[in-house]
Write a protein that holds these residues in place. Structure first.
Motif, PDB file in Angstrom:
ATOM      1  N   ALA A  55       0.840  -1.198   0.000  1.00 32.69           N
ATOM      2  CA  ALA A  55       0.000   0.000   0.000  1.00 32.69           C
ATOM      3  C   ALA A  55       0.881   1.255   0.000  1.00 32.69           C
ATOM      4  CB  ALA A  55      -0.925  -0.029   1.212  1.00 32.69           C
ATOM      5  N   GLU A  56       0.250   2.418  -0.083  1.00 36.90           N
ATOM      6  CA  GLU A  56       0.968   3.689  -0.169  1.00 36.90           C
ATOM      7  C   GLU A  56       1.984   3.837   0.950  1.00 36.90           C
ATOM      8  OE1 GLU A  56      -3.024   4.423  -2.193  1.00 36.90           O
ATOM      9  OE2 GLU A  56      -2.268   3.215  -0.551  1.00 36.90           O
ATOM     10  N   LYS A  57       3.193   4.208   0.574  1.00 37.41           N
ATOM     11  CA  LYS A  57       4.265   4.349   1.561  1.00 37.41           C
ATOM     12  C   LYS A  57       4.407   5.807   1.995  1.00 37.41           C
ATOM     13  CE  LYS A  57       7.717   4.485  -2.100  1.00 37.41           C
ATOM     14  NZ  LYS A  57       8.827   3.825  -2.735  1.00 37.41           N
ATOM     15  N   THR A  63      15.087  10.129   2.284  1.00 37.69           N
ATOM     16  CA  THR A  63      16.293   9.306   2.469  1.00 37.69           C
ATOM     17  C   THR A  63      15.990   7.958   3.128  1.00 37.69           C
ATOM     18  OG1 THR A  63      16.792  10.335   4.598  1.00 37.69           O
ATOM     19  CG2 THR A  63      17.777  11.352   2.621  1.00 37.69           C
ATOM     20  N   ASP A  64      14.768   7.774   3.601  1.00 38.38           N
ATOM     21  CA  ASP A  64      14.389   6.514   4.255  1.00 38.38           C
ATOM     22  C   ASP A  64      14.225   5.421   3.198  1.00 38.38           C
ATOM     23  OD1 ASP A  64      13.429   4.473   5.826  1.00 38.38           O
ATOM     24  OD2 ASP A  64      11.742   5.620   6.652  1.00 38.38           O
ATOM     25  N   GLN A  65      15.076   4.416   3.252  1.00 41.84           N
ATOM     26  CA  GLN A  65      15.043   3.315   2.277  1.00 41.84           C
ATOM     27  C   GLN A  65      14.008   2.241   2.626  1.00 41.84           C
ATOM     28  OE1 GLN A  65      16.953   3.200  -0.676  1.00 41.84           O
ATOM     29  NE2 GLN A  65      17.209   5.337  -0.046  1.00 41.84           N
ATOM     30  N   ASP A  66      13.481   2.289   3.834  1.00 43.83           N
ATOM     31  CA  ASP A  66      12.502   1.291   4.269  1.00 43.83           C
ATOM     32  C   ASP A  66      11.351   1.977   5.022  1.00 43.83           C
ATOM     33  OD1 ASP A  66      11.258  -1.123   4.761  1.00 43.83           O
ATOM     34  OD2 ASP A  66      12.646  -1.735   6.339  1.00 43.83           O
ATOM     35  N   LYS A  96      11.103  -8.347   2.714  1.00 40.74           N
ATOM     36  CA  LYS A  96      11.679  -7.929   3.991  1.00 40.74           C
ATOM     37  C   LYS A  96      11.314  -6.503   4.395  1.00 40.74           C
ATOM     38  CE  LYS A  96      16.041  -6.310   2.039  1.00 40.74           C
ATOM     39  NZ  LYS A  96      17.500  -6.454   2.061  1.00 40.74           N
ATOM     40  N   TYR A  97      10.673  -5.772   3.523  1.00 43.86           N
ATOM     41  CA  TYR A  97      10.412  -4.358   3.772  1.00 43.86           C
ATOM     42  C   TYR A  97       9.174  -4.127   4.639  1.00 43.86           C
ATOM     43  CZ  TYR A  97      13.975  -3.894   0.241  1.00 43.86           C
ATOM     44  OH  TYR A  97      15.167  -4.003  -0.439  1.00 43.86           O
ATOM     45  N   ILE A  98       9.258  -3.088   5.456  1.00 41.12           N
ATOM     46  CA  ILE A  98       8.166  -2.748   6.383  1.00 41.12           C
ATOM     47  C   ILE A  98       6.858  -2.536   5.632  1.00 41.12           C
ATOM     48  CG2 ILE A  98       7.334  -0.968   7.981  1.00 41.12           C
ATOM     49  CD1 ILE A  98      10.288  -0.565   8.811  1.00 41.12           C
TER      50      ILE A  98
END
Length: 192
Positions: A55-57, A63-66, A96-98
């Motif tokens: 869903a929308e991040k 700069t946040d990669q996750d 593995k991503y949040i």
């Protein structure tokens, strides 16, 4: 004559003993033999995989990669839970991503299902795992805009969509896999 009667009774005694031993066969052995009958009848067993993009991040920190999901993304994750409310699920898979994990979090919490992690681009291993561990079940897999279409192809379906943009979050793909047959694909969209 008495000796002859005793000899004739021995085979009957062996038969009765054999019947008792067979009746006391452990349940695991009985289940295993029944399971082999089921395993041989897998040609009609369908495994259904719902494939969704996370869903929308939250893009507030470039700069946040996750990043986590935005408020809109959390609403979409809850919409996904509502959309699949009447579907019996056997598994949930995310990278593995949040953002992928939190897309499935409402489903995970409601169904008390653990979210299993898969490697972002290892679609062959994921397909093998789905067919080994979830044969005949329905699972949900969360991925990314650039991985959904290759994943669907790896599951044996042919998407008619050639590209998913960074701003598209509403596709839900339903892939049905039946051994020794071509996978089928249904495409729809859902709102948050």
């Amino acid at each position: 004559m008495l000796r002859m009667k005793k000899l004739l009774q021995i085979p009957l005694w062996f038969l009765l003993l054999g019947a008792v031993v067979l009746c006391k066969q452990p349940a695991t052995e009985v289940g295993a033999s029944q399971g082999s009958v089921v395993a041989n009848n897998t040609s009609t067993t369908a495994t259904t995989v719902y494939v969704v993009r996370h869903a929308e991040k939250d893009v507030s920190n470039p700069t946040d990669q996750d990043p986590d999901l935005s408020a809109e993304g959390k609403a979409r994750a809850d919409s996904l839970r509502e959309l699949l409310q009447d579907v019996e699920l056997g598994g949930l898979y995310a990278t593995k991503y949040i953002r992928t994990k939190n897309t499935l979090k409402p489903l995970s919490e409601e169904r008390k299902l653990e979210i299993s992690e898969y490697k972002t681009n290892d679609f062959v291993s994921l397909k093998r795992k789905l067919l080994q561990e979830h044969l005949g079940q329905t699972v949900v897999v969360a991925g990314h805009s650039n991985t959904l279409l290759p994943l669907i192809e790896a599951l044996g379906a042919k998407p008619k969509i050639s590209f998913i943009s960074e701003t598209e979050y509403d596709y839900i793909f339903k892939v049905t896999m039946v051994p020794d047959k071509a996978s089928t694909l249904e495409v729809s969209q859902y709102s948050n």
